[in-house]
Scaffold this active site. Structure first.
Site, PDB file in Angstrom:
ATOM      1  N   ASN A   1      37.095  39.035  48.026  1.00 44.10           N
ATOM      2  CA  ASN A   1      37.725  39.864  49.106  1.00 44.10           C
ATOM      3  C   ASN A   1      36.581  41.007  48.825  1.00 44.10           C
ATOM      4  O   ASN A   1      35.170  40.977  48.778  1.00 44.10           O
ATOM      5  CB  ASN A   1      38.870  40.402  48.827  1.00 44.10           C
ATOM      6  CG  ASN A   1      39.363  40.067  50.255  1.00 44.10           C
ATOM      7  OD1 ASN A   1      39.160  40.443  51.731  1.00 44.10           O
ATOM      8  ND2 ASN A   1      40.970  39.408  50.458  1.00 44.10           N
TER       9      ASN A   1
ATOM     10  N   ASP B   1      42.765  44.469  48.965  1.00 41.99           N
ATOM     11  CA  ASP B   1      41.721  43.679  49.764  1.00 41.99           C
ATOM     12  C   ASP B   1      40.552  44.252  50.063  1.00 41.99           C
ATOM     13  O   ASP B   1      39.829  43.381  49.042  1.00 41.99           O
ATOM     14  CB  ASP B   1      42.757  42.978  51.629  1.00 41.99           C
ATOM     15  CG  ASP B   1      42.630  42.419  52.220  1.00 41.99           C
ATOM     16  OD1 ASP B   1      41.091  42.101  52.251  1.00 41.99           O
ATOM     17  OD2 ASP B   1      43.435  41.926  53.373  1.00 41.99           O
TER      18      ASP B   1
END
Length: 340
Positions: free
Chosen positions: A176, A233
């Site tokens: 990510n 994230d």
């Protein structure tokens, strides 16, 4: 009552685009346009904040997972489920509707296909997020699609300045957020199967990250009614080296200074699936944040989280509340461009 003294701010919806899995948001100062992707619809969205116009380009792949503007050419480098590709220039936004006409487009070129094709075909892995170093090297990572699996089949790859392709990391869960300090001496990286942000020492000359260690762990909750959930994230960095990381399934963005100290939290109201932030606008003083639909960003439903999938923004200008915390010398930063 908050269990901490970290200042909390709130973003607002800037475009009700209702993406399935909005991701990869990036500002292009050459065109003054914002771009992002909706992964599973394989769409590239473009937005002009000066007039609210919005356009959508549709690509012929299972998914479109990451984009970055190119350094010397128009268009983008990006990833599909299994390839690093070149995309043409985006359609110029010309409609104010939140559901503008969709333009069908094709990829200009496939640059690299390093993943095992049988694992892509059977759904074991796909590409996810990526990042560009200050010299234009491309980092692009994959993920295991079964995020509950005991093994981590993902990898992090690098497309170097000479066109060589190198596997940088193996045994990755969900590759990510990835970004670099303003001086290029550090690389930040998120594997979302681990609730932490890692930091590497980085050599701009060689393009090699070393000495991996934990930069930041799970943050405290916003307050007693909103505890810490989810994982980190996507991320971006501002112009003074602060890291801004979205919290998947936790509806917020966490600001962390170079010492690893949390300096601010930004709530994403009525949406749990915050995916990635970036700085944009004329002076790079607006943070834009993409989100995911409620069934992906949950737990929760559409009635509880009606803004899931929308595009958010928050003002970082000189008179904004968050700027008063960050100081008058704060500045934003644009993502680096790909040298391909």
């Amino acid at each position: 009552m908050a269990p901490h003294t970290i200042p909390i701010f709130e973003a607002e919806v800037v475009l009700k685009c209702q993406n399935n899995l909005g991701e990869g948001v990036v500002w292009d100062s050459r065109t003054s346009l914002l771009h992002w992707i909706d992964i599973f619809t394989s769409q590239l969205h473009s937005y002009d904040p000066s007039n609210g116009y919005h356009s959508i380009d549709k690509y012929p792949s299972q998914c479109l997972t990451y984009i970055s503007p190119r350094m010397s050419e128009s268009g983008f480098v990006g990833t599909t489920e299994g390839a690093l590709v070149i995309l043409p220039e985006a359609t110029t936004p010309s409609e104010t509707s939140t559901h503008p006409r969709i333009t069908n487009k094709t990829f200009e070129k496939t640059v690299s296909e390093p993943l095992k094709k049988e694992l892509i075909i059977d759904g074991t892995i796909r590409f996810n997020d990526g990042g560009i170093d200050p010299k234009g090297r491309i980092y692009y990572g994959s993920m295991g699609q079964d995020e509950k699996a005991a093994f981590y089949p993902g990898e992090l790859w690098k497309y170097d300045l000479d066109g060589s392709v190198t596997r940088v990391l193996s045994e990755v869960g969900v590759s990510n957020g990835l970004g670099f300090s303003p001086d290029g001496k550090y690389m930040y990286y998120i594997d979302s199967r681990k609730d932490q942000i890692d930091i590497f020492d980085y050599s701009l000359n060689s393009g090699i990250p070393t000495n991996r260690r934990i930069f930041a762990s799970s943050p405290p909750g916003i307050d007693e009614e909103h505890p810490t959930e989810g994982v980190y994230d996507g991320l971006c960095l501002d112009g003074i080296g602060n890291v801004w990381a979205a919290r998947w399934r936790n509806g917020r963005v966490i600001g962390i200074n170079p010492k690893g100290e949390i300096i601010a939290m930004i709530k994403i109201p009525k949406s749990k699936g915050a995916t990635i932030p970036c700085f944009g606008g004329p002076n790079l003083e607006t943070m834009y944040i993409t989100t995911a639909s409620s069934y992906l960003g949950g737990p929760g439903d559409k009635d509880t989280y009606p803004n899931s999938g929308d595009l958010f923004s928050i003002d970082f200008g000189p008179d904004s509340p968050i700027r008063k915390v960050l100081g008058e010398h704060w500045k934003g930063a644009e993502r680096h461009r790909a040298a391909v």
